[in-house]
Design a protein around this motif. Structure first.
Motif, PDB file in Angstrom:
ATOM      1  N   GLU A 144      38.874  32.244 -38.983  1.00 46.96           N
ATOM      2  CA  GLU A 144      37.533  31.827 -39.378  1.00 46.96           C
ATOM      3  C   GLU A 144      36.826  32.714 -40.393  1.00 46.96           C
ATOM      4  O   GLU A 144      35.748  32.359 -40.867  1.00 46.96           O
ATOM      5  N   ALA A 145      37.423  33.861 -40.741  1.00 45.52           N
ATOM      6  CA  ALA A 145      36.845  34.612 -41.858  1.00 45.52           C
ATOM      7  C   ALA A 145      37.401  34.078 -43.169  1.00 45.52           C
ATOM      8  O   ALA A 145      37.034  34.537 -44.248  1.00 45.52           O
ATOM      9  N   LEU A 146      38.299  33.091 -43.067  1.00 44.69           N
ATOM     10  CA  LEU A 146      38.908  32.519 -44.272  1.00 44.69           C
ATOM     11  C   LEU A 146      38.476  31.079 -44.513  1.00 44.69           C
ATOM     12  O   LEU A 146      38.274  30.659 -45.644  1.00 44.69           O
ATOM     13  N   ALA A 147      38.372  30.327 -43.434  1.00 46.25           N
ATOM     14  CA  ALA A 147      38.050  28.900 -43.569  1.00 46.25           C
ATOM     15  C   ALA A 147      37.720  28.346 -42.193  1.00 46.25           C
ATOM     16  O   ALA A 147      37.715  29.084 -41.205  1.00 46.25           O
ATOM     17  N   ILE A 164      45.728  26.972 -43.698  1.00 42.72           N
ATOM     18  CA  ILE A 164      44.287  26.734 -43.688  1.00 42.72           C
ATOM     19  C   ILE A 164      43.998  25.240 -43.611  1.00 42.72           C
ATOM     20  O   ILE A 164      44.727  24.428 -44.173  1.00 42.72           O
ATOM     21  N   ILE A 196      32.769  33.102 -47.725  1.00 41.25           N
ATOM     22  CA  ILE A 196      34.020  32.698 -47.076  1.00 41.25           C
ATOM     23  C   ILE A 196      34.766  31.830 -48.081  1.00 41.25           C
ATOM     24  O   ILE A 196      34.543  30.623 -48.160  1.00 41.25           O
ATOM     25  N   PRO A 237      38.507  30.831 -49.541  1.00 35.27           N
ATOM     26  CA  PRO A 237      39.966  30.930 -49.402  1.00 35.27           C
ATOM     27  C   PRO A 237      40.633  31.358 -50.716  1.00 35.27           C
ATOM     28  O   PRO A 237      40.103  31.087 -51.795  1.00 35.27           O
ATOM     29  N   LYS A 238      41.790  32.013 -50.557  1.00 36.03           N
ATOM     30  CA  LYS A 238      42.465  32.600 -51.721  1.00 36.03           C
ATOM     31  C   LYS A 238      42.748  31.594 -52.823  1.00 36.03           C
ATOM     32  O   LYS A 238      42.557  31.892 -54.002  1.00 36.03           O
ATOM     33  N   GLU A 239      43.196  30.395 -52.408  1.00 34.75           N
ATOM     34  CA  GLU A 239      43.553  29.446 -53.471  1.00 34.75           C
ATOM     35  C   GLU A 239      42.328  28.993 -54.266  1.00 34.75           C
ATOM     36  O   GLU A 239      42.458  28.603 -55.423  1.00 34.75           O
TER      37      GLU A 239
END
Lengths: 558, 131
Positions: free
Chosen positions: A370-373, A480, B94, B96-98
């Motif tokens: 959840e720190a990413l998506a 993700i 927040i 994402p890398k992509e």
């Protein structure tokens, strides 16, 4: 709790121990830090003994679960009788996608639902409003009308499962949609159960999804209290939330003090309206954060129960049920790291455990990604399994309040209570919660703590594994969540179709009646229900209230 | 005397998560920069308007709602339209890398995610700002 003679003996022995053992040892080898302090700035000493809790009286200050002051728990059987509700906060994209996620979670053993709405919904805008641009379904599901609500709960037994909805500004409208959907399915509103967050004060303080100014917002909330205990008696009409205050950067003590302070403010507002405290107080519920400091969190929940019971008694509550601080907990999103995301599973386990040991009634465990998506299916399943392991494998649920009586925990519980009352005094001096908000008091207190925390992390005074210590160069490789790209189009088409096909004369009439009620002083809930039943959209219904009440603008302080 | 770097920190869209924006604003101010914080709910037009009025060297957007692919890119388009490409444009949240690589191609000069040391942002600005 102890005999004077025993205490004196302990004191004597402790002095001797410090002198002959402890001091000698640290002379040769210093401790890891000069001063041990928790994130609330409370100094933590090397050891706690009966001396630290000698002022406590067991029957008066600690007592038994299910009895005043409820320090050890609100029910007499606690988790031995019934486990907490496993309730994962979820919502993304369209109502169809989120409905699927709910069914997935229920299939995997979740015991309650919790809806996350997207930003337009939180602000009372329909998906096709210009300000909704880019936000559809991004951090929650979009619900623009009763139609979406029908899809969201399609095939879900709303007469059996309870649902919590994180909605504040337009809470009354979204709640009305939930009630209307149940009614249309032949389920009476006196049997449905759940919670609306409906806590506007913490929106001004921390989360910032407010719509109206404080006064009409408080009126709407009291309207829901009144409608709730009369018509929807199993519903928690508010979830007074510290979670977002903490996420915005407060300490545990600030979270505790500001949340309970808000709670007292709501009670006073409802009493001012003439509502009987023992009628509405049993439907008030709470929501706390579970952060990294294991023991401090446990002490926080315990202190919250005792303070709430005391304060409600002072405010005139007579029924035992009115005194119960029932709460949901979510592990702290802000502690999750984007670096080495798998280790978040361990953090979440610790945080969930402290919520359970603190006697929570309901729990959300965050997913590792959840720190990413937004969480993927697999990540959310692991998060749910974490709760199931704590509940069914670990044995921590076999006895009530297992840490009660720990010298440290009781001392810390007491300390947090004392610090909370200090904050209550400061809020009082500022003229109460709303004037304190208008003066920026809470916002500044939180910004101060948030900045201090960041500085401590930046300067390596506070360790975050994977961020400022034990770093790796590994690439992040966890799948993700991808959302259905057609969702937004579908939703907008649905809205257009709805506006064409519904009985627009009826919608207009209902909106006009709502406007009149809002301009007067009637309870607005029945009028809101009429609007949503006739498929007036969220944006239209909220728009009427915006016209009457205006919007709140906050000063930008940093 | 050297002119102070002027930074606009803004919160685009409906997102109310302002912890990061406020921390970054304070860290930049403490690093000797002049910081203007817009507060919440800014549209791309409002952000560019303030940037012009305040004559800033840097625009920093913070967004945690996930709408960065729309709202950050709206700002890059306006920057191009107004010939303001000399303004350094950074963003955080927040992300994402992509998405990061797409944003960079679109004209976002730096993207900072969770766990960023505030000093890294200060250094990035100092190294890349055009005064």
């Amino acid at each position: 709790m102890y005999d004077k003679k025993d205490i004196n003996k302990i004191k004597e022995k402790k002095v001797e121990w410090e002198k002959n053992h402890y001091s000698k040892l640290i002379k040769n080898q210093a401790e890891r830090k000069d001063k041990f302090e928790n994130l609330s700035g409370t100094e933590i000493r090397n050891i706690y003994t009966p001396e630290d809790i000698e002022h406590l009286n067991y029957t008066k200050d600690i007592g038994f679960p299910g009895q005043y002051p409820f320090l050890r728990g609100i029910h007499s059987t606690m988790h031995r009788g019934r486990l907490w509700t496993m309730r994962q906060f979820a919502g993304f994209g369209s109502a169809e996608e989120t409905n699927e996620r709910y069914k997935y979670l229920l299939k995997h053993g979740e015991t309650g639902l919790s809806v996350a709405f997207d930003y337009p919904t939180l602000y009372g805008y329909d998906t096709d409003h210009p300000l909704s641009r880019g936000e559809f379904g991004k951090c929650g599901v979009a619900v623009s009308s009763l139609k979406d609500m029908e899809i969201l709960f399609d095939g879900i037994p709303v007469d059996k499962v309870t649902t919590s909805m994180t909605i504040n500004g337009p809470a009354a409208i979204i709640w009305a949609m939930y009630i209307a959907n149940a009614e249309n399915r032949g389920i009476s509103k006196d049997i449905i159960g759940g919670t609306i967050q409906n806590d506007i004060l913490k929106e001004y303080i921390a989360q910032k999804s407010f719509i109206f100014p404080p006064e009409p917002s408080m009126r709407l909330i009291v309207d829901t209290f009144e409608y709730g205990f009369k018509q929807v008696p199993k519903w928690n009409t508010i979830s007074i939330s510290g979670y977002h205050i903490r996420e915005a950067g407060s300490t545990a003590v600030q979270e505790l003090a500001f949340t309970l302070g808000d709670g007292i403010e709501y009670v006073k507002a409802a009493m001012k309206r003439g509502l009987e405290i023992d009628k509405f107080a049993p439907r008030l519920s709470f929501f706390f954060n579970s952060h990294n400091d294991f023991f401090e969190e446990i002490a926080k929940y315990r202190a919250a129960r005792r303070i709430w019971a005391k304060e409600l008694k002072k405010l005139g509550a007579k029924k035992s049920r009115s005194l119960l601080m029932r709460f949901h907990t979510q592990t702290a999103g802000c502690t999750l790291t984007a670096q080495q995301p798998e280790i978040n599973i361990v953090r979440v386990t610790m945080q969930a455990l402290s919520a359970v040991l603190g006697g929570t009634q309901s729990l959300h465990t965050n997913s590792m990604d959840e720190a990413l998506a937004l969480p993927s299916e697999k990540a959310v399943r692991i998060a749910l399994r974490t709760q199931q392991i704590i509940a069914e494998e670990s044995g921590v649920t076999d006895t009530i309040d297992p840490l009660g009586g720990s010298y440290y925990i009781e001392w810390l519980t007491d300390k947090m209570e004392e610090k909370t009352y200090n904050y209550f005094d400061r809020i009082e001096k500022l003229g109460g919660v709303i004037p304190a908000i208008e003066k920026g008091f809470f916002q500044r207190e939180i910004a101060e703590s948030a900045y201090k925390y960041q500085k401590d992390v930046d300067e390596n005074k506070y360790t975050i594994v994977g961020v400022n210590k034990y770093k790796t160069d590994d690439e992040i490789s966890i799948p993700i969540l991808k959302m259905d790209e057609e969702g937004e189009k579908r939703q907008i088409n649905r809205l257009e179709k709805l506006r064409k096909e519904r009985d627009n004369l009826k919608v207009e009439k209902n909106l006009k009646h709502l406007k009149k009620a809002a301009e007067g002083d009637k309870n607005m809930m029945p009028y809101i229900l009429d609007c949503v039943h006739s498929y007036a959209t969220l944006g239209e219904t909220c728009g009427v209230l915006r016209e009457v009440f205006g919007e709140y603008e906050e000063p930008a302080i940093y | 005397m050297e002119r102070k770097i002027r930074v606009l920190i803004a919160k685009p869209g409906l997102d109310g998560h302002d912890r990061g924006a406020k921390i970054v604003a304070r860290a930049l101010r403490n690093a000797g920069m002049e910081v203007i914080y817009t507060g919440l709910h800014q549209t791309a037009d409002m952000i560019i308007e303030t940037a012009i009025q305040e004559d800033v060297d840097v625009i920093g957007l913070s967004l945690l709602s996930g709408a960065h692919m729309t709202l950050f890119i709206d700002v890059t388009k306006l920057l191009k339209k107004k010939n303001m490409q000399d303004v350094l444009f950074i963003g955080g949240g927040i992300i994402p890398k992509e998405d990061v690589s797409v944003l960079k191609k679109a004209g976002v000069d730096g993207v900072f995610g969770p766990g960023t040391h505030t000093e890294d942002i200060v250094v990035f600005i100092k190294n890349n700002v055009k005064l």
